[in-house]
Write a protein that holds these residues in place. Structure first.
Motif, PDB file in Angstrom:
ATOM      1  N   SER A   1      46.989  51.279 -25.138  1.00  0.00           N
ATOM      2  CA  SER A   1      46.151  52.161 -24.315  1.00  0.00           C
ATOM      3  C   SER A   1      44.920  51.422 -23.813  1.00  0.00           C
ATOM      4  CB  SER A   1      45.718  53.388 -25.123  1.00  0.00           C
ATOM      5  OG  SER A   1      46.816  54.178 -25.468  1.00  0.00           O
ATOM      6  N   LEU A   2      44.354  50.572 -24.685  1.00  0.00           N
ATOM      7  CA  LEU A   2      43.193  49.775 -24.283  1.00  0.00           C
ATOM      8  C   LEU A   2      43.578  48.805 -23.176  1.00  0.00           C
ATOM      9  CD1 LEU A   2      40.235  49.013 -24.775  1.00  0.00           C
ATOM     10  CD2 LEU A   2      41.010  47.411 -26.537  1.00  0.00           C
ATOM     11  N   LYS A   3      44.732  48.194 -23.305  1.00  0.00           N
ATOM     12  CA  LYS A   3      45.206  47.275 -22.255  1.00  0.00           C
ATOM     13  C   LYS A   3      45.418  48.031 -20.945  1.00  0.00           C
ATOM     14  CE  LYS A   3      47.609  43.901 -25.206  1.00  0.00           C
ATOM     15  NZ  LYS A   3      48.936  43.327 -25.556  1.00  0.00           N
ATOM     16  N   GLN A   4      45.953  49.255 -21.046  1.00  0.00           N
ATOM     17  CA  GLN A   4      46.178  50.046 -19.840  1.00  0.00           C
ATOM     18  C   GLN A   4      44.866  50.404 -19.163  1.00  0.00           C
ATOM     19  OE1 GLN A   4      49.433  50.994 -18.532  1.00  0.00           O
ATOM     20  NE2 GLN A   4      48.003  51.187 -16.815  1.00  0.00           N
ATOM     21  N   ASP A   5      43.837  50.699 -19.957  1.00  0.00           N
ATOM     22  CA  ASP A   5      42.514  50.991 -19.385  1.00  0.00           C
ATOM     23  C   ASP A   5      41.989  49.787 -18.603  1.00  0.00           C
ATOM     24  OD1 ASP A   5      42.501  53.512 -20.450  1.00  0.00           O
ATOM     25  OD2 ASP A   5      41.293  52.993 -22.201  1.00  0.00           O
ATOM     26  N   ILE A   6      42.158  48.609 -19.178  1.00  0.00           N
ATOM     27  CA  ILE A   6      41.704  47.386 -18.494  1.00  0.00           C
ATOM     28  C   ILE A   6      42.489  47.196 -17.204  1.00  0.00           C
ATOM     29  CG2 ILE A   6      41.455  44.882 -18.685  1.00  0.00           C
ATOM     30  CD1 ILE A   6      41.317  45.309 -21.768  1.00  0.00           C
ATOM     31  N   ALA A   7      43.818  47.377 -17.290  1.00  0.00           N
ATOM     32  CA  ALA A   7      44.670  47.219 -16.106  1.00  0.00           C
ATOM     33  C   ALA A   7      44.304  48.237 -15.021  1.00  0.00           C
ATOM     34  CB  ALA A   7      46.131  47.366 -16.503  1.00  0.00           C
ATOM     35  N   ASN A   8      43.996  49.462 -15.434  1.00  0.00           N
ATOM     36  CA  ASN A   8      43.612  50.492 -14.450  1.00  0.00           C
ATOM     37  C   ASN A   8      42.333  50.107 -13.720  1.00  0.00           C
ATOM     38  OD1 ASN A   8      45.812  52.016 -15.138  1.00  0.00           O
ATOM     39  ND2 ASN A   8      44.680  53.586 -16.248  1.00  0.00           N
ATOM     40  N   ARG A   9      41.376  49.527 -14.456  1.00  0.00           N
ATOM     41  CA  ARG A   9      40.132  49.088 -13.799  1.00  0.00           C
ATOM     42  C   ARG A   9      40.424  47.971 -12.789  1.00  0.00           C
ATOM     43  NH1 ARG A   9      37.736  49.623 -19.071  1.00  0.00           N
ATOM     44  NH2 ARG A   9      37.594  47.365 -19.332  1.00  0.00           N
ATOM     45  N   LYS A  10      41.372  47.112 -13.119  1.00  0.00           N
ATOM     46  CA  LYS A  10      41.749  46.053 -12.172  1.00  0.00           C
ATOM     47  C   LYS A  10      42.423  46.661 -10.941  1.00  0.00           C
ATOM     48  CE  LYS A  10      43.409  42.183 -13.984  1.00  0.00           C
ATOM     49  NZ  LYS A  10      44.203  41.252 -14.833  1.00  0.00           N
ATOM     50  N   SER A  11      43.181  47.747 -11.148  1.00  0.00           N
ATOM     51  CA  SER A  11      43.809  48.430 -10.016  1.00  0.00           C
ATOM     52  C   SER A  11      42.758  49.072  -9.116  1.00  0.00           C
ATOM     53  CB  SER A  11      44.783  49.507 -10.523  1.00  0.00           C
ATOM     54  OG  SER A  11      45.885  48.921 -11.162  1.00  0.00           O
ATOM     55  N   ILE A  12      41.733  49.654  -9.733  1.00  0.00           N
ATOM     56  CA  ILE A  12      40.640  50.244  -8.945  1.00  0.00           C
ATOM     57  C   ILE A  12      39.951  49.163  -8.123  1.00  0.00           C
ATOM     58  CG2 ILE A  12      38.387  51.387  -9.087  1.00  0.00           C
ATOM     59  CD1 ILE A  12      39.415  52.837 -11.578  1.00  0.00           C
ATOM     60  N   GLN A  13      39.748  47.992  -8.737  1.00  0.00           N
ATOM     61  CA  GLN A  13      39.125  46.883  -8.012  1.00  0.00           C
ATOM     62  C   GLN A  13      39.986  46.465  -6.825  1.00  0.00           C
ATOM     63  OE1 GLN A  13      36.063  45.807  -8.585  1.00  0.00           O
ATOM     64  NE2 GLN A  13      36.246  44.478  -6.797  1.00  0.00           N
ATOM     65  N   LEU A  14      41.299  46.466  -7.022  1.00  0.00           N
ATOM     66  CA  LEU A  14      42.206  46.126  -5.920  1.00  0.00           C
ATOM     67  C   LEU A  14      42.087  47.153  -4.791  1.00  0.00           C
ATOM     68  CD1 LEU A  14      45.817  44.878  -6.060  1.00  0.00           C
ATOM     69  CD2 LEU A  14      45.395  47.041  -4.890  1.00  0.00           C
ATOM     70  N   LEU A  15      42.008  48.424  -5.153  1.00  0.00           N
ATOM     71  CA  LEU A  15      41.855  49.474  -4.131  1.00  0.00           C
ATOM     72  C   LEU A  15      40.558  49.279  -3.349  1.00  0.00           C
ATOM     73  CD1 LEU A  15      42.943  52.654  -6.161  1.00  0.00           C
ATOM     74  CD2 LEU A  15      44.279  51.442  -4.434  1.00  0.00           C
ATOM     75  N   LEU A  16      39.473  48.947  -4.086  1.00  0.00           N
ATOM     76  CA  LEU A  16      38.180  48.747  -3.424  1.00  0.00           C
ATOM     77  C   LEU A  16      38.208  47.547  -2.485  1.00  0.00           C
ATOM     78  CD1 LEU A  16      35.776  49.450  -6.430  1.00  0.00           C
ATOM     79  CD2 LEU A  16      35.999  50.836  -4.369  1.00  0.00           C
ATOM     80  N   GLU A  17      38.832  46.470  -2.928  1.00  0.00           N
ATOM     81  CA  GLU A  17      38.892  45.245  -2.111  1.00  0.00           C
ATOM     82  C   GLU A  17      39.691  45.457  -0.836  1.00  0.00           C
ATOM     83  OE1 GLU A  17      40.515  42.419  -4.808  1.00  0.00           O
ATOM     84  OE2 GLU A  17      38.626  42.112  -5.910  1.00  0.00           O
ATOM     85  N   ASN A  18      40.610  46.419  -0.875  1.00  0.00           N
ATOM     86  CA  ASN A  18      41.442  46.683   0.297  1.00  0.00           C
ATOM     87  C   ASN A  18      41.056  47.967   1.028  1.00  0.00           C
ATOM     88  OD1 ASN A  18      43.957  44.661   0.288  1.00  0.00           O
ATOM     89  ND2 ASN A  18      43.463  45.159  -1.841  1.00  0.00           N
ATOM     90  N   SER A  19      39.870  48.519   0.700  1.00  0.00           N
ATOM     91  CA  SER A  19      39.417  49.752   1.348  1.00  0.00           C
ATOM     92  C   SER A  19      38.628  49.444   2.618  1.00  0.00           C
ATOM     93  CB  SER A  19      38.549  50.567   0.378  1.00  0.00           C
ATOM     94  OG  SER A  19      37.364  49.859   0.066  1.00  0.00           O
ATOM     95  N   VAL A  20      38.359  50.490   3.383  1.00  0.00           N
ATOM     96  CA  VAL A  20      37.617  50.355   4.645  1.00  0.00           C
ATOM     97  C   VAL A  20      36.454  51.337   4.635  1.00  0.00           C
ATOM     98  CG1 VAL A  20      37.743  50.532   7.160  1.00  0.00           C
ATOM     99  CG2 VAL A  20      39.732  49.728   5.855  1.00  0.00           C
ATOM    100  N   ASN A  21      35.250  50.847   4.937  1.00  0.00           N
ATOM    101  CA  ASN A  21      34.086  51.729   5.050  1.00  0.00           C
ATOM    102  C   ASN A  21      34.091  52.402   6.420  1.00  0.00           C
ATOM    103  OD1 ASN A  21      33.132  50.983   2.523  1.00  0.00           O
ATOM    104  ND2 ASN A  21      31.918  49.296   3.342  1.00  0.00           N
TER     105      ASN A  21
END
Length: 445
Positions: free
Chosen positions: A408-428
């Motif tokens: 579960s801890l690993k999944q939390d870390i992976a989810n944060r990396k997924s959020i970072q990926l979403l942010l890097e590919n987002s548009v303001n």
């Protein structure tokens, strides 16, 4: 051991398991050792009865339930790992075969995590929002600090004002009868604090020292004491003392007294810096929550009720822990708020569903993008948590592993990396309000 998984409908399926006879024999041996310790057989000391004698007297079937209790949890866990399914609730187990010198055969009806149909999660639009610190915000924070360091001065003459602290006696009556908890002497009340029944503090404003007054109010419909809810009441009030805040001058001396700075200008600059740091965190939270919400909106998943119920229970546990930190219990909260457990669960249900939905979508993105967690990233996370819980990283790792929470801890870390990926590919994009304003300006032109 053999295990197979057959999906039935939605997120339900059947796990079929066969455990070989050697494991059955081992479980029966363990069950016999356990039962023999508590069994009295004439001619034998407790715990010393031979296996053949025990089975002849009681039957091998008397060991079956204990043996199943030993073997089923291990067999079920191994079957889950072998078939790579992810259960979300307790299984419904049906024993097909269990006998001495025979394999154990059972089925388990299982609900697993639902499948997520991801939408286009790259290029998500985040409406722009202002997170800069204004001079007005700095001045307001400065005024708050000034108010915090104000000195209370006794006022001998004149009437009370909003913001004054008054010392009063009061006794409340409903239908001309006093009620429990409605009386106090030499009570300290800050007018305008909103700590009393609506309308009470406003009527105390304008009173002078030694004044007596009947204050008429109506208890709120949702008041914690049901016998008073919605009822009109009269409080007989006597005012003994008025204290008024004397604010310190906002100058360099004030800055020296309340901070490490020598001048007011330096102190204000520090206030602005700290407010901006808070705003920066607020902006990060806004961008993260927005991009996750939008990724969830474009995806599809049918959430099982059991996942919502489980998350609701977790939220109540967290709420209970926060109450404990404030010296309260859940039972006290129910009494004060007029709610019960069912009402609290209903209140949290929508947020619980939202959390589960977002978690499932993030996990699906993690899988789709092959986002993993390295041992180094796991150790870094454990180091951060170690400082919070005042333990070593190795101690925490052992605790997480023993409790089955390391994944579960690993999944939390992976989810944060997924959020970072979403942010890097987002548009303001401009906020809706700005777009509307520009449209109005174009029409006027």
């Amino acid at each position: 051991m053999k295990a197979s998984w057959e999906k039935l409908e939605k997120n339900e399926g059947v796990l079929t398991v066969e455990v070989d006879e050697s494991q059955v024999a081992e479980a029966l041996d363990q069950a016999f050792k356990k039962v023999a310790q508590k069994t009295n057989v004439p001619g034998f000391r407790k715990g010393k009865v031979p296996r053949q004698v025990f089975e002849a007297r009681f039957g091998v079937e008397s060991l079956y339930q204990d043996a199943l209790d030993i073997i089923l949890p291990v067999a079920y866990t191994d079957a889950i790992q072998e078939t790579k399914i992810d259960p979300i609730d307790r299984p419904e187990i049906d024993i097909q075969q269990f006998e001495k010198n025979q394999p154990l055969k059972f089925t388990a009806k299982v609900q697993v995590k639902p499948e997520v149909t991801l939408g286009e999660y790259k290029g998500l639009e985040i409406p722009e929002k202002e997170f800069s610190v204004t001079e007005e915000a700095v001045e307001q924070e400065l005024k708050t600090n000034q108010d915090r360091h104000a000195e209370l001065i006794v006022v001998e003459e004149g009437a009370t004002e909003k913001g004054d602290t008054v010392i009063i006696d009061f006794e409340g009556f409903v239908d001309d009868e006093p009620f429990e908890g409605g009386k106090a002497e030499n009570y300290s009340l800050e007018l305008g604090s909103g700590s009393f029944i609506p309308g009470f503090e406003e009527q105390v404003e304008g009173m002078s020292k030694d004044d007596e007054k009947d204050v008429e109010v109506t208890f709120p419909e949702q008041y914690q004491a049901e016998n008073l809810a919605g009822k009109p009441a009269v409080f007989k009030v006597k005012l003994h003392e008025i204290k008024r805040k004397k604010l310190p001058e906002l100058d360099d001396e004030f800055a020296k007294d309340v901070s490490e700075y020598e001048t007011l200008a330096e102190y204000k600059e520090d206030i602005k810096k700290r407010l901006q740091e808070a705003k920066d965190k607020e902006e990060d939270q806004y961008r993260e929550s927005t991009v996750v919400e939008k990724a969830t909106e474009v995806s599809q998943v049918e959430i099982p009720q059991v996942m919502i119920d489980t998350e609701t229970n977790h939220m109540i546990e967290d709420f209970q822990n926060r109450l404990k930190m404030q010296g309260m219990t859940l039972e006290m909260y129910y009494q004060f708020s007029g709610q019960d457990e069912a009402a609290l669960k209903e209140q949290m249900k929508n947020d619980a569903e939202k959390r589960v939905n977002q978690s499932l979508v993030l996990e699906a993105i993690t899988t789709n993008e092959n986002i993993g967690v390295t041992e180094e990233e796991l150790n870094e996370e454990l180091e951060k948590l170690a400082s919070m819980y005042q333990k070593t990283a190795e101690e925490l790792k052992s605790i997480f592993t023993a409790n089955g929470n390391i994944e579960s801890l690993k999944q939390d870390i992976a989810n944060r990396k997924s959020i970072q990926l979403l942010l890097e590919n987002s548009v303001n994009v401009p906020a809706v309000e700005e777009v509307a304003e520009k449209a109005e300006e174009t029409v006027e032109e």
